[in-house]
Write a protein that holds these residues in place. Sequence first.
Motif, PDB file in Angstrom:
ATOM      1  N   LYS A 139       0.869  -1.315   0.257  1.00 35.54           N
ATOM      2  CA  LYS A 139      -0.155   0.003   0.083  1.00 35.54           C
ATOM      3  C   LYS A 139       0.773   1.318   0.151  1.00 35.54           C
ATOM      4  O   LYS A 139       0.608   2.317  -0.681  1.00 35.54           O
ATOM      5  N   THR A 166       2.405   1.721  -3.360  1.00 30.48           N
ATOM      6  CA  THR A 166       1.289   2.330  -4.497  1.00 30.48           C
ATOM      7  C   THR A 166       0.846   3.811  -4.127  1.00 30.48           C
ATOM      8  O   THR A 166       0.720   4.522  -5.127  1.00 30.48           O
ATOM      9  N   PHE A 179       7.364   0.645  -6.197  1.00 32.54           N
ATOM     10  CA  PHE A 179       5.966   0.055  -6.575  1.00 32.54           C
ATOM     11  C   PHE A 179       6.273  -1.015  -7.385  1.00 32.54           C
ATOM     12  O   PHE A 179       5.799  -2.221  -7.342  1.00 32.54           O
TER      13      PHE A 179
END
Length: 62
Positions: free
Chosen positions: A2, A5, A53
């Motif tokens: 998370k 991202t 990412f």
Amino acid sequence: MKNATLIAIISLIVIVLIDFIQLILSFFEVYSLPVFRLFGLINLVAFAGLLPFFIQLYKKQK
């Protein structure tokens, strides 16, 4: 994943904003070499923000 991202989304927003600002400034006399270098540096940092990412995505695929 998370955090990676979120960093990637922020980096993409920064990249798009830098390109948009460069487009607007290119129509005026404000655009100069120091401004170009500053935007290049910010753009490089933003692309480096995308790296975590893709590293996490690669690790997740393995």
